[in-house]
Design a protein around this motif. Sequence first.
Motif, PDB file in Angstrom:
ATOM      1  N   LEU A 399      15.666  -3.938 -32.773  1.00  0.00           N
ATOM      2  CA  LEU A 399      16.051  -5.203 -33.394  1.00  0.00           C
ATOM      3  C   LEU A 399      16.755  -6.096 -32.391  1.00  0.00           C
ATOM      4  O   LEU A 399      17.503  -5.614 -31.542  1.00  0.00           O
ATOM      5  N   GLU A 400      16.503  -7.403 -32.482  1.00  0.00           N
ATOM      6  CA  GLU A 400      17.353  -8.343 -31.742  1.00  0.00           C
ATOM      7  C   GLU A 400      17.453  -9.658 -32.492  1.00  0.00           C
ATOM      8  O   GLU A 400      16.445 -10.232 -32.896  1.00  0.00           O
ATOM      9  N   ALA A 401      18.665 -10.131 -32.673  1.00  0.00           N
ATOM     10  CA  ALA A 401      18.875 -11.430 -33.317  1.00  0.00           C
ATOM     11  C   ALA A 401      18.722 -12.523 -32.276  1.00  0.00           C
ATOM     12  O   ALA A 401      19.331 -12.464 -31.213  1.00  0.00           O
ATOM     13  N   GLU A 402      17.892 -13.525 -32.568  1.00  0.00           N
ATOM     14  CA  GLU A 402      17.787 -14.697 -31.688  1.00  0.00           C
ATOM     15  C   GLU A 402      18.653 -15.798 -32.280  1.00  0.00           C
ATOM     16  O   GLU A 402      18.557 -16.097 -33.469  1.00  0.00           O
ATOM     17  N   THR A 403      19.500 -16.373 -31.440  1.00  0.00           N
ATOM     18  CA  THR A 403      20.515 -17.303 -31.938  1.00  0.00           C
ATOM     19  C   THR A 403      20.681 -18.498 -31.007  1.00  0.00           C
ATOM     20  O   THR A 403      19.990 -18.595 -29.991  1.00  0.00           O
ATOM     21  N   THR A 404      21.624 -19.340 -31.347  1.00  0.00           N
ATOM     22  CA  THR A 404      21.854 -20.549 -30.550  1.00  0.00           C
ATOM     23  C   THR A 404      23.025 -20.433 -29.592  1.00  0.00           C
ATOM     24  O   THR A 404      23.328 -21.388 -28.889  1.00  0.00           O
ATOM     25  N   SER A 525      12.451 -14.404 -18.907  1.00  0.00           N
ATOM     26  CA  SER A 525      13.872 -14.752 -18.972  1.00  0.00           C
ATOM     27  C   SER A 525      14.085 -15.883 -19.969  1.00  0.00           C
ATOM     28  O   SER A 525      13.223 -16.735 -20.175  1.00  0.00           O
ATOM     29  N   LYS A 526      15.250 -15.875 -20.559  1.00  0.00           N
ATOM     30  CA  LYS A 526      15.587 -16.914 -21.531  1.00  0.00           C
ATOM     31  C   LYS A 526      15.658 -18.275 -20.845  1.00  0.00           C
ATOM     32  O   LYS A 526      15.357 -19.290 -21.456  1.00  0.00           O
ATOM     33  N   LYS A 527      16.036 -18.247 -19.577  1.00  0.00           N
ATOM     34  CA  LYS A 527      16.104 -19.483 -18.803  1.00  0.00           C
ATOM     35  C   LYS A 527      14.777 -20.218 -18.819  1.00  0.00           C
ATOM     36  O   LYS A 527      14.715 -21.420 -18.988  1.00  0.00           O
ATOM     37  N   GLU A 528      13.703 -19.443 -18.596  1.00  0.00           N
ATOM     38  CA  GLU A 528      12.384 -20.067 -18.549  1.00  0.00           C
ATOM     39  C   GLU A 528      12.041 -20.692 -19.897  1.00  0.00           C
ATOM     40  O   GLU A 528      11.316 -21.673 -19.971  1.00  0.00           O
ATOM     41  N   LEU A 529      12.575 -20.090 -20.934  1.00  0.00           N
ATOM     42  CA  LEU A 529      12.236 -20.532 -22.279  1.00  0.00           C
ATOM     43  C   LEU A 529      13.048 -21.763 -22.684  1.00  0.00           C
ATOM     44  O   LEU A 529      12.513 -22.739 -23.192  1.00  0.00           O
ATOM     45  N   ALA A 530      14.336 -21.674 -22.451  1.00  0.00           N
ATOM     46  CA  ALA A 530      15.229 -22.684 -23.014  1.00  0.00           C
ATOM     47  C   ALA A 530      15.986 -23.456 -21.949  1.00  0.00           C
ATOM     48  O   ALA A 530      16.821 -24.280 -22.272  1.00  0.00           O
ATOM     49  N   ALA A 536      19.957 -26.942 -20.909  1.00  0.00           N
ATOM     50  CA  ALA A 536      19.525 -25.864 -21.795  1.00  0.00           C
ATOM     51  C   ALA A 536      19.402 -26.382 -23.229  1.00  0.00           C
ATOM     52  O   ALA A 536      20.183 -27.209 -23.661  1.00  0.00           O
ATOM     53  N   VAL A 537      18.409 -25.872 -23.931  1.00  0.00           N
ATOM     54  CA  VAL A 537      18.274 -26.226 -25.343  1.00  0.00           C
ATOM     55  C   VAL A 537      18.538 -24.976 -26.182  1.00  0.00           C
ATOM     56  O   VAL A 537      18.430 -23.860 -25.701  1.00  0.00           O
ATOM     57  N   GLY A 538      18.873 -25.181 -27.424  1.00  0.00           N
ATOM     58  CA  GLY A 538      19.108 -24.053 -28.316  1.00  0.00           C
ATOM     59  C   GLY A 538      17.803 -23.323 -28.596  1.00  0.00           C
ATOM     60  O   GLY A 538      16.714 -23.890 -28.456  1.00  0.00           O
ATOM     61  N   PHE A 539      17.929 -22.052 -28.993  1.00  0.00           N
ATOM     62  CA  PHE A 539      16.723 -21.273 -29.270  1.00  0.00           C
ATOM     63  C   PHE A 539      15.935 -21.905 -30.423  1.00  0.00           C
ATOM     64  O   PHE A 539      14.727 -21.732 -30.518  1.00  0.00           O
ATOM     65  N   ASP A 540      16.627 -22.657 -31.279  1.00  0.00           N
ATOM     66  CA  ASP A 540      15.926 -23.290 -32.402  1.00  0.00           C
ATOM     67  C   ASP A 540      14.956 -24.371 -31.935  1.00  0.00           C
ATOM     68  O   ASP A 540      14.096 -24.806 -32.693  1.00  0.00           O
ATOM     69  N   GLN A 541      15.096 -24.813 -30.670  1.00  0.00           N
ATOM     70  CA  GLN A 541      14.193 -25.838 -30.159  1.00  0.00           C
ATOM     71  C   GLN A 541      12.971 -25.231 -29.469  1.00  0.00           C
ATOM     72  O   GLN A 541      12.065 -25.954 -29.046  1.00  0.00           O
TER      73      GLN A 541
END
Length: 985
Positions: A399-404, A525-530, A536-541
């Motif tokens: 499990l992993e929670a994705e958050t802002t 990496s999260k960097k590449e994503l957001a 940086a943008v929130g994961f919701d974007q």
Amino acid sequence: MKKGDHLFLVDGSGYIFRAYHALPPLNRKSDGLPTSAVLGFCNMVWKLMQDARNTSVGIAPTHFAVIFDYSSKTFRSDLYPEYKANRSAPPEDLIPQFGLIRQATVAFNLPCIEMEGFEADDIIATYCRLACEAGGDTTIVSSDKDLMQLVGPTVRMYDPMKDRRISIPEVIEKWGVPPEKMIDLQALTGDSIDNVPGVPGIGPKTAAQLLEQFGDLDGLLARASEIKQDKRRESIIANADKARISRELVTLKNDVPLKEGLDDLILHAADGPKLIGFLKTMEFTTLTRRVAEATGTDIGDVQAAPVTIERADTAHGPDVGAGAPPAAAAAGDAAKPAQPPVRAEDTPPQGDTPSLLSALRLEKAAALKIDPSAYTAIRDAAALKAWIAEVNEAGILALEAETTSSDPMKAELIGLSMAVAPGRAVYLPLAHKNGNGDLLGGGLLADQVPVREALALLKPVLEDRAVLKIVQDMKYDIVVMSRHGIEVAPFDDTMLISYVLDAGTSGGHDLASLSEKWLGHAPASKKELAGSGKSAVGFDQVDIERATAYAGEQADLALRLWQLLKPRLAAKGLVSVYERLERPLVPVLARMEQRGISVDRQILSRLSGELAQGAARVEEEIYGIVGERINIGSPKQLGDILFGKMGLPGGSKTRTGQWSTSAQLLEDLAAEGHELPRKIVDWRQLTKLKSTYTDALPGFINPATNRVHTSYALAATTTGRLSSSDPNLQNIPVRTAEGRKIRTAFIAEKGHKLVSADYSQIELRVLAHVAEIPQLKQAFADGADIHAITASEMFNVPVAGMPSEVRRRAKAINFGIIYGISAFGLANQLSIPREEASAYIKRYFERFPGIRDYIEETKAYARENGFVETIFGRRIHYPEIRSSNPSIRAFNERASINARLQGTAADIIRRAMVHMEEALEKAKLSARMLLQVHDELIFETVEAEVEATIPVVRRVMENAPMPAVSMSVPLHVDARAADNWDEAH
DNA sequence: ACAGAAGCTTA
DNA sequence: GTAAGCTTCTGTT
């Protein structure tokens, strides 16, 4: 040029440096010629010429020029000799690229403009003026703040690397002033890179505020006496001349005598063969192909065109000073062998023994390929129900929670990624938005199960005792999920399993490190994503498709790592460490973090004011002695003043060759009767307290709870200690009276008290126990003064009436033992010669031979096994203990000696924390643990229960080793209650 | 913007 | 001499 025309001015020199640092290194395959900046430049220009309409520019150019600096010598150097004087030579592999970029410009059929005695910025300013007069628009391709003064209704800037347009509102947003005031702002702030002096102590924020108040620089200087803040007023009055000369330096010249007029800048169609010839020579295959397609050229028809490669001593790139060393590898030199390719391939995971390597190979063979495109998104309740059935079938759920936010107390839940088997992962998006959201939560993307409904469906599984949840860093997810009313249990934490197995081995215990180490796979990496940093943008974007690939992989990897690592715990006899000391502490810490502690804003604000006043006063005294307004916070400037200008004696150098200005050294100078060092030490204390504590802490007060929630890291230290961050509440001052005032701001809720309970001398007690030292054991059993007893043994003086200096030395030796004593360290600590320190240690070992045995035994064990253990079985690895480098080896020996003691003490307080909640509950007490500071626990409890709470807390802490270990030395806990942390401690 | 050094706070 | 984390300055943007 006419109305409607559009001039593009590329700041070539600025772009070169930016591209060089921002882009990964790239070398021409055939001979290693460095070309990353050239490729960055070509891509950028090509893109601008092709699709300026599609970028943030929005308009296609009719005129185009690339402007370069000719040399670092300009009229500004005559105005102010120090201007740009401290610029150093550009990096070696950038030097040949200056010339290549000029040649690239020519290959693009673009004017390449430079002028002796003027900077590129002046030329740009001049063309801007000409274009404006002709009625055209201008886009300056640069993000340099020096050019922002040119922005206006017809002039904008464009940052090609961020695809960002900078016009009047953006300048105001960034600097707080409109473009026409940028010159005055820069005159005040100065520029340390270009050596523009400015006014010391005035930064962009202050400058903007002053310009708002006084209109412009002249107005400000004329009415400077009206400024309220003493220091600011005096600095501005004293430095008015510096401000005026700074204004001259930063004002761009818009009447440069240009050779090329605007009509010479008309954009011509690309000459396909010419451009392709150049690109082929550079071996830019992708760009070559693109250009060929766009210009309808057949690549095969074009020969690679020759280019000239300049050496450092012939190039007239900007900032290549006369003293610049010649480039070692003039890259076109045929005699040079080809350099290795620069984009390094992923290094395979390292194993340190053959058996580990072979085990690794086996596992890798067994592992399924990791394929992020195979993960799916759950878009409706029916699919979620089907998934839950699958989870129940499997009995395990990664499990992993994705958050802002990385702060779990602020994080909004955006989605959940889940996996039940390697490769079988899904992502459940819950709150992804389309960027047009309003305050009512609009903008939510379609086809997401509503959060409430999804969590209601998932809650039974997440809380089901029969379904094991597997999480990387469980504490974060516990906090996030418990804020949604879900108590996730039972669980395994891959981060903690790795920590128990491998504390001390190289590499972190985060998911990416573990994945690379064990699966040979670098996750997205999260960097590449957001993005990162400010952009940086929130994961919701993040769009759901990309989020699914990323998040699914996270859960998939956690599951695979669990399968790999969990069996190793048993194989190495570390199950009980994991199950008794690590895993049960996670929910305890999660609750402590969620509770937070109350901090009194007013106390901190008052202290801030006092500290500011104190610092300002000391600052003036320092300026008075020094005779100029240096930056006291700069060790470099301080060193120059103390040991250069003022000629103070002594002074050692740090390893970078700077003068050392450490507190220790300044104290020594003060003791010799110099007054300045004392004041500097005072100033540092005041500013340290202010910036790190009184100014920073209020920013950590959570608006929703009105409390401060630190974050404890369970797997950050090698020894088993916790660490605290955001804010670090384990280093709140206590040593000085001034510092202790900060603790008075940590307060109990109304009707409550803070209870502080701390272990007395826990590490020395552990030492007495593990090394079995009869005299120390006896002293602790008697409740005697341990340092006095030590001194008495060593120096044959009675404890009664012992001089404090004698006790102090014994105390330093006792601490020295815990730190893995060395004569060098002890000598430093006591400010005595090393020979004398050696003699002390020798004498100590004669009196306490058990301690020498303990030290030798620990070193031998560490050398033999590569790790040491605490009395509870926690392993701490020292892979470099067998290093052939004596200083590395000695360091590892000291660390391993310390680790057994520090680690055991850490284990004891962990056990106390694990047992504490149940003991309080059993005693029907409402006290709540808030903080841990290595050997201290802080609780909050209702006033009426204070007296009943203290004995329970003390009992749990003092008996914490039991029943696992029965220590031969009693533990002692001091505890008291008060309204604030200072008085409770 | 970001990384590293220096410096300072704690146990 | 051990173990941490945070701020400021500096130096490359």
